[in-house]
Design a protein around this motif. Structure first.
Motif, PDB file in Angstrom:
ATOM      1  N   HIS A 263       0.813  -1.183   0.169  1.00 56.57           N
ATOM      2  CA  HIS A 263      -0.078   0.011  -0.058  1.00 56.57           C
ATOM      3  C   HIS A 263       1.044   1.313   0.104  1.00 56.57           C
ATOM      4  N   LEU A 264       0.496   2.127  -0.848  1.00 58.26           N
ATOM      5  CA  LEU A 264       1.236   3.453  -0.955  1.00 58.26           C
ATOM      6  C   LEU A 264       0.428   4.515  -0.444  1.00 58.26           C
ATOM      7  N   ILE A 265       0.842   5.089   0.762  1.00 58.88           N
ATOM      8  CA  ILE A 265      -0.036   6.183   1.404  1.00 58.88           C
ATOM      9  C   ILE A 265       0.521   7.436   0.556  1.00 58.88           C
ATOM     10  N   VAL A 266      -0.340   8.241  -0.248  1.00 58.27           N
ATOM     11  CA  VAL A 266      -0.106   9.542  -0.875  1.00 58.27           C
ATOM     12  C   VAL A 266      -0.244  10.779  -0.151  1.00 58.27           C
ATOM     13  N   LEU A 267       0.754  11.492   0.245  1.00 56.05           N
ATOM     14  CA  LEU A 267       0.561  12.653   1.095  1.00 56.05           C
ATOM     15  C   LEU A 267       0.779  14.020   0.293  1.00 56.05           C
ATOM     16  N   GLY A 268       0.091  15.107   0.386  1.00 56.23           N
ATOM     17  CA  GLY A 268       0.079  16.321  -0.458  1.00 56.23           C
ATOM     18  C   GLY A 268       0.878  17.479   0.276  1.00 56.23           C
ATOM     19  N   THR A 269       1.150  18.473  -0.354  1.00 59.87           N
ATOM     20  CA  THR A 269       2.009  19.380   0.310  1.00 59.87           C
ATOM     21  C   THR A 269       1.139  20.718  -0.052  1.00 59.87           C
ATOM     22  N   GLY A 270       1.360  21.839   0.383  1.00 61.58           N
ATOM     23  CA  GLY A 270       0.587  22.924  -0.215  1.00 61.58           C
ATOM     24  C   GLY A 270      -0.734  22.904   0.389  1.00 61.58           C
ATOM     25  N   TRP A 271      -1.782  23.071  -0.413  1.00 54.49           N
ATOM     26  CA  TRP A 271      -3.045  23.064   0.095  1.00 54.49           C
ATOM     27  C   TRP A 271      -3.617  21.892  -0.237  1.00 54.49           C
ATOM     28  N   GLY A 272      -3.049  20.761  -0.434  1.00 51.98           N
ATOM     29  CA  GLY A 272      -3.634  19.477  -0.996  1.00 51.98           C
ATOM     30  C   GLY A 272      -3.048  18.955  -2.132  1.00 51.98           C
ATOM     31  N   LEU A 273      -3.248  17.723  -2.533  1.00 46.58           N
ATOM     32  CA  LEU A 273      -3.116  17.135  -3.879  1.00 46.58           C
ATOM     33  C   LEU A 273      -4.395  17.563  -4.838  1.00 46.58           C
ATOM     34  N   ALA A 274      -3.610  17.692  -6.196  1.00 45.68           N
ATOM     35  CA  ALA A 274      -4.672  18.115  -7.289  1.00 45.68           C
ATOM     36  C   ALA A 274      -5.524  16.959  -7.683  1.00 45.68           C
ATOM     37  N   PRO A 275      -6.882  17.327  -7.948  1.00 48.58           N
ATOM     38  CA  PRO A 275      -7.690  16.261  -8.502  1.00 48.58           C
ATOM     39  C   PRO A 275      -7.431  15.135  -9.171  1.00 48.58           C
ATOM     40  N   GLU A 276      -6.434  15.649 -10.381  1.00 50.35           N
ATOM     41  CA  GLU A 276      -5.760  14.397 -11.060  1.00 50.35           C
ATOM     42  C   GLU A 276      -4.952  13.311 -10.399  1.00 50.35           C
ATOM     43  N   VAL A 277      -4.577  13.588  -9.000  1.00 55.13           N
ATOM     44  CA  VAL A 277      -4.123  12.736  -8.325  1.00 55.13           C
ATOM     45  C   VAL A 277      -5.066  12.117  -7.468  1.00 55.13           C
ATOM     46  N   THR A 278      -5.999  12.752  -6.832  1.00 53.39           N
ATOM     47  CA  THR A 278      -7.106  12.246  -5.770  1.00 53.39           C
ATOM     48  C   THR A 278      -7.870  11.038  -6.696  1.00 53.39           C
ATOM     49  N   GLU A 279      -8.148  11.644  -7.897  1.00 52.94           N
ATOM     50  CA  GLU A 279      -8.989  10.487  -8.826  1.00 52.94           C
ATOM     51  C   GLU A 279      -8.310   9.362  -8.921  1.00 52.94           C
ATOM     52  N   ARG A 280      -7.069   9.033  -8.811  1.00 50.51           N
ATOM     53  CA  ARG A 280      -6.465   7.915  -8.995  1.00 50.51           C
ATOM     54  C   ARG A 280      -6.627   6.873  -7.630  1.00 50.51           C
ATOM     55  N   ALA A 281      -7.230   7.393  -6.508  1.00 57.97           N
ATOM     56  CA  ALA A 281      -7.416   6.525  -5.327  1.00 57.97           C
ATOM     57  C   ALA A 281      -7.985   5.314  -5.537  1.00 57.97           C
ATOM     58  N   ASP A 282      -7.315   4.106  -5.018  1.00 57.68           N
ATOM     59  CA  ASP A 282      -7.707   2.952  -4.743  1.00 57.68           C
ATOM     60  C   ASP A 282      -8.655   2.881  -3.593  1.00 57.68           C
ATOM     61  N   VAL A 283      -8.012   3.627  -2.400  1.00 58.54           N
ATOM     62  CA  VAL A 283      -8.517   3.913  -1.132  1.00 58.54           C
ATOM     63  C   VAL A 283      -8.491   5.640  -0.973  1.00 58.54           C
ATOM     64  N   PHE A 284      -9.554   6.023  -0.652  1.00 57.83           N
ATOM     65  CA  PHE A 284      -9.548   7.444  -0.358  1.00 57.83           C
ATOM     66  C   PHE A 284     -10.055   7.696   0.995  1.00 57.83           C
ATOM     67  N   LEU A 285      -8.717   7.958   1.724  1.00 55.74           N
ATOM     68  CA  LEU A 285      -9.005   7.897   3.286  1.00 55.74           C
ATOM     69  C   LEU A 285      -9.717   9.090   3.760  1.00 55.74           C
ATOM     70  N   GLU A 286     -10.552   8.713   5.004  1.00 53.65           N
ATOM     71  CA  GLU A 286     -11.066   9.915   5.566  1.00 53.65           C
ATOM     72  C   GLU A 286     -10.209  10.994   6.147  1.00 53.65           C
ATOM     73  N   PRO A 287     -10.617  12.300   6.190  1.00 57.71           N
ATOM     74  CA  PRO A 287      -9.617  13.151   6.819  1.00 57.71           C
ATOM     75  C   PRO A 287      -9.667  12.879   8.171  1.00 57.71           C
ATOM     76  N   ILE A 288      -8.572  13.657   8.749  1.00 60.31           N
ATOM     77  CA  ILE A 288      -8.257  13.435  10.229  1.00 60.31           C
ATOM     78  C   ILE A 288      -8.964  14.401  10.762  1.00 60.31           C
ATOM     79  N   ASN A 289     -10.299  14.111  11.859  1.00 58.35           N
ATOM     80  CA  ASN A 289     -11.149  15.060  12.440  1.00 58.35           C
ATOM     81  C   ASN A 289     -10.620  15.320  13.844  1.00 58.35           C
ATOM     82  N   GLY A 290     -10.500  16.128  14.336  1.00 62.48           N
ATOM     83  CA  GLY A 290     -10.411  16.514  15.770  1.00 62.48           C
ATOM     84  C   GLY A 290     -11.784  16.807  16.362  1.00 62.48           C
ATOM     85  N   PRO A 291     -11.722  17.379  17.609  1.00 59.84           N
ATOM     86  CA  PRO A 291     -13.233  17.792  18.103  1.00 59.84           C
ATOM     87  C   PRO A 291     -13.609  19.015  17.703  1.00 59.84           C
TER      88      PRO A 291
END
Lengths: 186, 186
Positions: free
Chosen positions: B135-163
């Motif tokens: 499994h390859l976890i893909v992390l973005g920099t700046g304000w996040g990954l571009a849509p052309e990357v996120t569209e390639r997800a086999d697994v689109f992980l939920e965001p980290i939510n605090g309280p």
């Protein structure tokens, strides 16, 4: 629910040989930990450094983001840095907290090293939900907090253990994980 | 148990206005995330940047810690940086992984933003224990990954939510929390 506070200490800490030292104040520590603190609902993030000139420098950089050009360029940073207060050391932090809350917080001491009577993350998470007093999580820089600080623990938190024997997370990463384990909704 | 890999992408990412940009390579990202990767048993941490001169600079700094003066000054850093490989982009990373493992990894895309069909940390944690593929976890920099990357997800992980509703962790902090949630022993 207990109010949660954080303090990052730069003195007294130990170096890799166990000598007591004062570490450098790192801009990235302030930014990263402030953002984690803001995410997890920490009431205030104290950054304690004994050298006045370094506190003044940190304040200047923070002002760039809080009221200077950065405050319009990046609002989310301003928001997080609003939690930061500069302090001299642990005692001045406790004095400030006492003045503001009228209560002495429970001191939660963190360390990457094992040993001693330790409280688990799960236990502390539960206690934060059940106890009324403020809790102050104490984070060290360099190679960790000096014994004279760890000895003051009301709660000596267990180290963060991964599946390997490597225990050298940055304090920025450790702070993020500690807050996530204690405060993330389930 | 699936082998876990990480990649930090600097292009294509978005800026705060949603424009596609290439972000700067940050020394602290490499160090912090390498240490978290080492802690949680990640097999390799790829740092992908399209600009050759910046990759060369990163390599020079890494060599200071791996074979230069830093390698004797701080062994734990050398240990963590041994996991790092510099790459051009996501595709060159996949080519390297294919050459080394003979398998195409499942792409785990991360994002601080909500929306879309998301896999929970708990689900992915379970899948990592049950599935054989890397499994390859893909992390973005700046304000996040571009849509052309996120569209390639086999697994689109939920965001980290605090309280709170604040979702602007540094990528260093986010990487630490993601690895802790997926890989920490229980």
């Amino acid at each position: 629910m207990a109010d949660l506070y954080l303090v990052l200490l730069h003195h007294p800490t130990v170096d890799k040989n166990g000598q007591i030292v004062t570490t450098a104040l790192t801009n990235m520590d302030i930014h990263d930990i402030a953002r984690s603190a803001r995410t997890y609902g920490v009431k205030r993030f104290f950054v304690a450094h004994p050298v006045k000139a370094l506190r003044a420098l940190a304040l200047k950089i923070m002002q760039h983001w809080e009221s200077g050009y950065g405050s319009t360029y990046n609002l989310t940073r301003k928001d997080a840095l609003g939690l930061v207060r500069l302090e001299l050391d642990l005692d001045s932090t406790l004095t400030t907290l006492d003045r503001e809350t009228g209560m002495r917080p429970r001191l939660v001491i963190t360390s990457a090293r094992g040993g001693g009577e330790r409280v688990t993350f799960e236990q502390l998470r539960q206690e934060l939900r059940e106890r009324p007093e403020p809790h102050l999580i104490v984070l060290g820089t360099g190679w960790g907090l000096a014994p004279e600080v760890t000895e003051r623990a009301d709660v000596f938190l267990e180290p963060i253990n991964g599946p390997t024997d490597y225990n050298h997370l940055s304090v920025r990463s450790a702070a993020a994980i500690i807050l996530d384990r204690l405060c993330a909704p389930r």
